[in-house]
Design a protein around this motif. Structure first.
Motif, PDB file in Angstrom:
ATOM      1  N   GLU A  86       0.852  -1.185   0.000  1.00  0.00           N
ATOM      2  CA  GLU A  86       0.000   0.000   0.000  1.00  0.00           C
ATOM      3  C   GLU A  86       0.884   1.230   0.000  1.00  0.00           C
ATOM      4  OE1 GLU A  86      -3.826   1.870   2.430  1.00  0.00           O
ATOM      5  OE2 GLU A  86      -3.101  -0.163   2.849  1.00  0.00           O
ATOM      6  N   ASP A  87       0.611   2.123  -0.943  1.00  0.00           N
ATOM      7  CA  ASP A  87       1.437   3.324  -1.118  1.00  0.00           C
ATOM      8  C   ASP A  87       2.910   2.966  -1.280  1.00  0.00           C
ATOM      9  OD1 ASP A  87      -0.755   5.051  -0.933  1.00  0.00           O
ATOM     10  OD2 ASP A  87      -0.651   5.083   1.251  1.00  0.00           O
ATOM     11  N   GLY A  88       3.182   1.847  -1.962  1.00  0.00           N
ATOM     12  CA  GLY A  88       4.548   1.427  -2.230  1.00  0.00           C
ATOM     13  C   GLY A  88       5.250   0.748  -1.077  1.00  0.00           C
ATOM     14  N   LYS A  89       4.551   0.558   0.040  1.00  0.00           N
ATOM     15  CA  LYS A  89       5.157  -0.074   1.207  1.00  0.00           C
ATOM     16  C   LYS A  89       4.525  -1.447   1.455  1.00  0.00           C
ATOM     17  CE  LYS A  89       6.121   4.347   3.517  1.00  0.00           C
ATOM     18  NZ  LYS A  89       5.888   5.161   4.744  1.00  0.00           N
ATOM     19  N   ASP A  90       5.379  -2.415   1.833  1.00  0.00           N
ATOM     20  CA  ASP A  90       4.878  -3.754   2.134  1.00  0.00           C
ATOM     21  C   ASP A  90       4.059  -3.725   3.418  1.00  0.00           C
ATOM     22  OD1 ASP A  90       6.444  -4.369  -0.010  1.00  0.00           O
ATOM     23  OD2 ASP A  90       7.915  -5.554   1.106  1.00  0.00           O
ATOM     24  N   THR A  91       2.837  -4.273   3.354  1.00  0.00           N
ATOM     25  CA  THR A  91       2.004  -4.358   4.557  1.00  0.00           C
ATOM     26  C   THR A  91       1.874  -5.789   5.058  1.00  0.00           C
ATOM     27  OG1 THR A  91       0.009  -4.450   3.170  1.00  0.00           O
ATOM     28  CG2 THR A  91       0.680  -2.292   3.997  1.00  0.00           C
ATOM     29  N   LEU A  92       1.862  -6.748   4.147  1.00  0.00           N
ATOM     30  CA  LEU A  92       1.783  -8.154   4.529  1.00  0.00           C
ATOM     31  C   LEU A  92       2.560  -8.982   3.518  1.00  0.00           C
ATOM     32  CD1 LEU A  92       0.625 -10.427   6.304  1.00  0.00           C
ATOM     33  CD2 LEU A  92      -1.373 -10.457   4.829  1.00  0.00           C
ATOM     34  N   ASP A  93       3.443  -9.826   4.011  1.00  0.00           N
ATOM     35  CA  ASP A  93       4.284 -10.649   3.142  1.00  0.00           C
ATOM     36  C   ASP A  93       4.291 -12.068   3.692  1.00  0.00           C
ATOM     37  OD1 ASP A  93       6.114 -11.656   1.370  1.00  0.00           O
ATOM     38  OD2 ASP A  93       7.697 -10.220   1.830  1.00  0.00           O
ATOM     39  N   LEU A  94       3.864 -13.025   2.861  1.00  0.00           N
ATOM     40  CA  LEU A  94       3.853 -14.442   3.236  1.00  0.00           C
ATOM     41  C   LEU A  94       4.717 -15.212   2.251  1.00  0.00           C
ATOM     42  CD1 LEU A  94       0.009 -14.892   3.816  1.00  0.00           C
ATOM     43  CD2 LEU A  94       1.736 -14.981   5.602  1.00  0.00           C
ATOM     44  N   THR A  95       5.704 -15.958   2.735  1.00  0.00           N
ATOM     45  CA  THR A  95       6.570 -16.773   1.895  1.00  0.00           C
ATOM     46  C   THR A  95       6.559 -18.209   2.386  1.00  0.00           C
ATOM     47  OG1 THR A  95       8.011 -14.877   1.416  1.00  0.00           O
ATOM     48  CG2 THR A  95       8.885 -17.062   0.959  1.00  0.00           C
ATOM     49  N   LEU A  96       6.227 -19.128   1.506  1.00  0.00           N
ATOM     50  CA  LEU A  96       6.110 -20.541   1.877  1.00  0.00           C
ATOM     51  C   LEU A  96       7.444 -21.102   2.337  1.00  0.00           C
ATOM     52  CD1 LEU A  96       4.107 -22.995   1.800  1.00  0.00           C
ATOM     53  CD2 LEU A  96       5.035 -23.473  -0.476  1.00  0.00           C
ATOM     54  N   LYS A  97       7.413 -21.818   3.457  1.00  0.00           N
ATOM     55  CA  LYS A  97       8.631 -22.494   3.910  1.00  0.00           C
ATOM     56  C   LYS A  97       8.475 -24.014   3.921  1.00  0.00           C
ATOM     57  CE  LYS A  97       7.751 -21.828   8.882  1.00  0.00           C
ATOM     58  NZ  LYS A  97       8.320 -21.276  10.153  1.00  0.00           N
ATOM     59  N   SER A  98       7.240 -24.519   4.033  1.00  0.00           N
ATOM     60  CA  SER A  98       7.033 -25.974   3.973  1.00  0.00           C
ATOM     61  C   SER A  98       5.596 -26.257   3.565  1.00  0.00           C
ATOM     62  CB  SER A  98       7.333 -26.630   5.323  1.00  0.00           C
ATOM     63  OG  SER A  98       6.411 -26.240   6.316  1.00  0.00           O
ATOM     64  N   LEU A  99       5.427 -27.385   2.864  1.00  0.00           N
ATOM     65  CA  LEU A  99       4.119 -27.811   2.397  1.00  0.00           C
ATOM     66  C   LEU A  99       4.004 -29.313   2.633  1.00  0.00           C
ATOM     67  CD1 LEU A  99       1.486 -27.120   0.802  1.00  0.00           C
ATOM     68  CD2 LEU A  99       2.754 -27.625  -1.297  1.00  0.00           C
ATOM     69  N   ARG A 100       2.953 -29.704   3.285  1.00  0.00           N
ATOM     70  CA  ARG A 100       2.783 -31.130   3.588  1.00  0.00           C
ATOM     71  C   ARG A 100       1.327 -31.549   3.506  1.00  0.00           C
ATOM     72  NH1 ARG A 100       3.396 -28.056   8.019  1.00  0.00           N
ATOM     73  NH2 ARG A 100       2.122 -28.435   9.879  1.00  0.00           N
TER      74      ARG A 100
END
Length: 227
Positions: free
Chosen positions: A213-227
């Motif tokens: 929002e307005d060029g700034k990260d507000t929420l970031d989710l990066t996968l680390k494991s999937l099972r």
């Protein structure tokens, strides 16, 4: 917490004019994410569990010292489309709490909302085939990128209807569980907000989701494991 997170939705058909492939079959999973929310490290989790009678529950939770956000949608698969039946959206940010329940009645083609929602957002809202809530669009994006389908959706959520389209903006290499994987990067811009998703073949959900929002990260989710 909207859009991919109800938020947690932008694509040209030409960019996705690929050979049509079968949609990914629904299978239970649990996905753990490293997360950042409100500038602080957080834990993220997504899961899909069978509820019986061709119904599934898709859940998302993001939690850190400042906030606890959770959403879940019960849905079925109807004529190859993911169809929401009910949803719960709750959040605690500092001392402020919010809880909203939604019901999608496909017999009457109406959606209604209750809980901490303004009177003019309680519905009913008229449903049409293909409508989804914001959370369910995460699963649809993963399926549709893999099948080479246009990423155009109609979100019915929070007492409103909103068209959402994603654009393919390129390919990127991500590292998931110590392994490099190639992801298709898709983006949706809505005024001051942007939602970006990275989709990896055979992954049931995006490997990364970034809300800005307005060029700034507000929420970031990066996968680390999937099972």
């Amino acid at each position: 917490m909207k859009t991919f997170i109800r938020p947690l939705s932008l694509v040209t058909a030409a960019a996705l004019a690929l050979a049509s492939l079968p949609a990914l079959a629904l299978e239970p999973f649990k996905a753990d994410y490293t997360a950042s929310y409100m500038g602080m490290q957080a834990n993220g989790m997504m899961s899909l569990a069978a509820e019986g009678n061709n119904q599934w529950r898709y859940s998302l939770q993001v939690k850190n010292q400042l906030a606890d956000l959770s959403q879940s949608t019960v849905f079925d698969e109807h004529n190859g489309r993911l169809r929401p039946l009910s949803s719960q959206d709750s959040s605690t940010v500092l001392v402020k709490k919010r809880n909203v329940d939604a019901r999608y009645d496909w017999k009457t083609a109406q959606a209604t909302w209750s809980g901490d929602v303004k009177p003019d957002r309680r519905g009913p809202v008229k449903l049409q085939s293909g409508d989804m809530d914001g959370l369910l669009i995460n699963l649809a994006i993963a399926r549709d990128v893999a099948a080479g389908k246009p990423l155009n959706y109609r979100m019915v959520d929070g007492g409103r209807i909103k068209p959402m389209s994603y654009s393919v903006v390129g390919k990127e290499t991500l590292t998931i569980g110590g392994k490099a994987v190639e992801a298709t990067k898709v983006s949706r811009i809505d005024g001051r907000k942007e939602l970006i998703a990275w989709v990896v073949p055979n992954f049931p959900v995006p490997a990364r989701l970034l809300q800005r929002e307005d060029g700034k990260d507000t929420l970031d989710l990066t996968l680390k494991s999937l099972r």
